[in-house]
Design a protein around this motif. Structure first.
Motif, PDB file in Angstrom:
ATOM      1  N   PRO A   2     -54.625-100.299  -0.806  1.00  0.00           N
ATOM      2  CA  PRO A   2     -53.757-101.443  -0.527  1.00  0.00           C
ATOM      3  C   PRO A   2     -53.386-101.457   0.954  1.00  0.00           C
ATOM      4  N   VAL A   3     -53.191-102.617   1.495  1.00  0.00           N
ATOM      5  CA  VAL A   3     -52.812-102.726   2.901  1.00  0.00           C
ATOM      6  C   VAL A   3     -51.308-102.934   2.955  1.00  0.00           C
ATOM      7  N   VAL A   4     -50.666-102.252   3.908  1.00  0.00           N
ATOM      8  CA  VAL A   4     -49.227-102.420   4.064  1.00  0.00           C
ATOM      9  C   VAL A   4     -48.987-103.791   4.672  1.00  0.00           C
ATOM     10  N   ASN A   5     -48.314-104.644   3.951  1.00  0.00           N
ATOM     11  CA  ASN A   5     -48.043-105.983   4.480  1.00  0.00           C
ATOM     12  C   ASN A   5     -46.540-106.202   4.573  1.00  0.00           C
ATOM     13  N   PRO A   6     -46.121-107.305   5.172  1.00  0.00           N
ATOM     14  CA  PRO A   6     -44.680-107.524   5.346  1.00  0.00           C
ATOM     15  C   PRO A   6     -43.924-107.535   4.012  1.00  0.00           C
ATOM     16  N   ASN A   7     -44.618-107.858   2.934  1.00  0.00           N
ATOM     17  CA  ASN A   7     -43.947-107.880   1.630  1.00  0.00           C
ATOM     18  C   ASN A   7     -43.897-106.498   0.992  1.00  0.00           C
ATOM     19  N   PHE A   8     -44.548-105.533   1.641  1.00  0.00           N
ATOM     20  CA  PHE A   8     -44.578-104.190   1.075  1.00  0.00           C
ATOM     21  C   PHE A   8     -43.184-103.572   1.098  1.00  0.00           C
ATOM     22  N   SER A   9     -42.828-102.848   0.023  1.00  0.00           N
ATOM     23  CA  SER A   9     -41.541-102.165   0.003  1.00  0.00           C
ATOM     24  C   SER A   9     -41.682-100.804  -0.664  1.00  0.00           C
ATOM     25  N   VAL A  10     -41.044 -99.791  -0.068  1.00  0.00           N
ATOM     26  CA  VAL A  10     -41.051 -98.475  -0.714  1.00  0.00           C
ATOM     27  C   VAL A  10     -40.112 -98.488  -1.922  1.00  0.00           C
ATOM     28  N   LEU A  11     -39.373 -99.570  -2.098  1.00  0.00           N
ATOM     29  CA  LEU A  11     -38.484 -99.684  -3.254  1.00  0.00           C
ATOM     30  C   LEU A  11     -39.172-100.395  -4.422  1.00  0.00           C
ATOM     31  N   SER A  12     -40.457-100.758  -4.216  1.00  0.00           N
ATOM     32  CA  SER A  12     -41.157-101.543  -5.246  1.00  0.00           C
ATOM     33  C   SER A  12     -41.669-100.645  -6.375  1.00  0.00           C
ATOM     34  N   ASP A  14     -44.674-100.744  -7.571  1.00  0.00           N
ATOM     35  CA  ASP A  14     -46.023-100.289  -7.169  1.00  0.00           C
ATOM     36  C   ASP A  14     -45.959 -98.973  -6.413  1.00  0.00           C
ATOM     37  N   PHE A  15     -45.033 -98.928  -5.464  1.00  0.00           N
ATOM     38  CA  PHE A  15     -44.900 -97.711  -4.666  1.00  0.00           C
ATOM     39  C   PHE A  15     -44.427 -96.556  -5.548  1.00  0.00           C
ATOM     40  N   ALA A  16     -43.451 -96.833  -6.405  1.00  0.00           N
ATOM     41  CA  ALA A  16     -42.902 -95.782  -7.281  1.00  0.00           C
ATOM     42  C   ALA A  16     -43.976 -95.207  -8.199  1.00  0.00           C
ATOM     43  N   THR A 388     -42.524 -89.519 -11.881  1.00  0.00           N
ATOM     44  CA  THR A 388     -41.516 -90.498 -11.487  1.00  0.00           C
ATOM     45  C   THR A 388     -40.669 -89.924 -10.368  1.00  0.00           C
ATOM     46  N   GLY A 389     -39.997 -90.832  -9.675  1.00  0.00           N
ATOM     47  CA  GLY A 389     -39.031 -90.426  -8.665  1.00  0.00           C
ATOM     48  C   GLY A 389     -39.449 -90.847  -7.281  1.00  0.00           C
ATOM     49  N   LEU A 390     -38.473 -91.364  -6.537  1.00  0.00           N
ATOM     50  CA  LEU A 390     -38.714 -91.805  -5.165  1.00  0.00           C
ATOM     51  C   LEU A 390     -38.194 -90.744  -4.204  1.00  0.00           C
ATOM     52  N   TYR A 391     -37.029 -90.220  -4.509  1.00  0.00           N
ATOM     53  CA  TYR A 391     -36.337 -89.259  -3.635  1.00  0.00           C
ATOM     54  C   TYR A 391     -36.782 -87.842  -4.004  1.00  0.00           C
ATOM     55  N   THR A 392     -36.620 -87.495  -5.279  1.00  0.00           N
ATOM     56  CA  THR A 392     -37.260 -86.275  -5.793  1.00  0.00           C
ATOM     57  C   THR A 392     -38.282 -86.761  -6.806  1.00  0.00           C
ATOM     58  N   ARG A 393     -39.445 -86.105  -6.828  1.00  0.00           N
ATOM     59  CA  ARG A 393     -40.545 -86.613  -7.652  1.00  0.00           C
ATOM     60  C   ARG A 393     -41.211 -85.473  -8.413  1.00  0.00           C
ATOM     61  N   GLY A 394     -41.523 -85.746  -9.676  1.00  0.00           N
ATOM     62  CA  GLY A 394     -42.211 -84.733 -10.464  1.00  0.00           C
ATOM     63  C   GLY A 394     -42.704 -85.322 -11.771  1.00  0.00           C
ATOM     64  N   PRO A 395     -43.434 -84.519 -12.550  1.00  0.00           N
ATOM     65  CA  PRO A 395     -44.001 -84.997 -13.813  1.00  0.00           C
ATOM     66  C   PRO A 395     -42.906 -85.305 -14.830  1.00  0.00           C
TER      67      PRO A 395
END
Length: 406
Positions: A2-12, A14-16, A388-395
């Motif tokens: 995927p290309v990072v575009n202006p609509n991209f968000s790390v809060l989305s 997709d990112f999660a 899952t997890g954005l801040y801490t992440r694991g199985p």
């Protein structure tokens, strides 16, 4: 890709679902990514993350007043500087080194054996939910000298505290729930603190209660905050790291075979797990002054998130960074659990994770015990892996089948 575009968000969502898919693009095209919804900047390059974590003058831990202090019920170690930080950090570190650590390793072993016992005969275990999570809480309660009978209640309160610290956006209801958890945890701890002041034992709470800083004993508020600090720091990453270690070794059977043959490789496997999939993915700081990264000015007062997962896969810092390789020459296993670590899984510099040596001992002890017991370990039929997890992440879980060793 995927290309990072202006609509991209790390809060989305997709990112999660899979942040690793986006890291290379972020580093190359948007190394300073701004999230207007939370007015924060995300840095994905290794050298930028390292700069933020080591320059304590320019990047402070002020953000923790908002992110951590309300649920810690007082200031945490990472918020402190100077003599206070040095003295209080020493007290906590003393609780995790030397004889204290040797006793803890014995307790970890006993805890792990007791928890794994019922599963050994069955040949199946969920390494996250049946084992890793309860183990991390049991072990921490032992260190603190709290009653293991209360582990489920303490775990429930702790998960509210962790949710508060690691959520980017909290609804008013969730915020209230988290604050409730923190208040109940504090109410549970205060009589214990009171009792340890009068009858100290060998546990960490007793050490915190009897320690002095500049000739002054720590207040109940100070002690409570440090207990919750230790609780969050030692339970959050440990269960995730253990499960991730097994996942990567199962996915790389030749490396699994090597670790089984040569237990000295276990430390490297853990260090590489921390580099490859760090359980703590984001470390926040506050810019003390205008700072420029990759030509972008981050204004004074802004919150900056170091993206540890992205930094640990930066080809400028690690060769073939997207490969899991316990033999990589740039891993530096020996210093992998110190402030001189090449990877940033424990942070770095002054506020490097206070429990790093303990985390290493815990994971190494448990993995060394489990590897011979979980012979021919593999994913259970029908198991689907999910993180899952954005801040801490694991199985979410790790259901494993194995041939029981009698």
């Amino acid at each position: 890709m995927p290309v990072v575009n202006p609509n991209f968000s790390v809060l989305s969502e997709d990112f999660a679902a899979d942040p690793y898919r986006y890291f290379a693009q972020l580093r190359e095209q948007a190394p300073v990514h701004y999230e207007p919804a939370i007015d924060s900047y995300f840095l994905s390059r290794y050298e930028d993350a390292k700069r933020v974590l080591t320059d304590h003058e320019a990047f402070t831990t002020e953000t923790l007043q908002v992110r951590a202090e309300p649920v810690m019920r007082g200031p945490v170690l990472a918020q402190m500087t100077g003599a206070e930080h040095t003295a209080k950090r020493k007290i906590v570190v003393r609780g995790f080194t030397g004889q204290a650590l040797r006793n803890q390793i014995r307790a970890i072993h006993a805890n792990a054996a007791e928890l794994m016992g019922p599963f050994l005969a069955q040949g199946r275990v969920d390494l996250v939910n049946d084992f890793g999570k309860p183990l991390a809480v049991h072990v921490t309660l032992d260190v603190l000298g709290l009653d293991r009978q209360d582990w489920q209640q303490v775990a429930a309160w702790h998960s509210g505290v962790a949710e508060f610290i690691t959520s980017m956006t909290l609804t008013p209801e969730r915020r209230r729930h988290c604050m409730d958890c923190a208040e109940q945890l504090e109410a549970y701890l205060l009589p214990v603190i009171e009792q340890r002041r009068h009858q100290p034992g060998d546990d960490l709470i007793s050490k915190l209660c009897t320690a002095e800083f500049d000739g002054i004993a720590m207040s109940d508020r100070d002690v409570t905050a440090l207990i919750i600090n230790v609780l969050a720091a030692s339970t959050e990453p440990a269960d995730k790291t253990l499960a991730l270690l097994f996942k990567h070794l199962i996915d790389h059977p030749e490396q699994m075979a090597q670790v089984r043959r040569d237990p000295d490789l276990l430390a490297a496997a853990i260090a590489e797990t921390l580099r490859f999939t760090p359980p703590v993915q984001l470390i926040p700081r506050q810019a003390g002054k205008n700072s420029v990264f990759a030509g972008v000015t981050v204004p004074a007062g802004a919150t900056v998130f170091c993206m540890i997962g992205a930094a640990n896969r930066d080809p400028e810092a690690f060769a073939a960074p997207d490969a899991f390789d316990i033999h990589r020459p740039d891993l530096g296993t020996a210093r992998s659990f110190t402030a001189a670590a090449q990877h940033l899984a424990f942070g770095t510099g002054l506020h490097q994770c206070v429990g790093a040596a303990f985390a290493r001992a815990e994971i190494e002890t448990v993995a060394a015990m489990l590897l011979p017991q979980l012979d021919q370990v593999r994913y259970s039929p029908g198991f689907r892996y999910r993180e899952t997890g954005l801040y801490t992440r694991g199985p979410v879980s790790l259901s494993l089948d194995f041939t029981p060793v009698h």
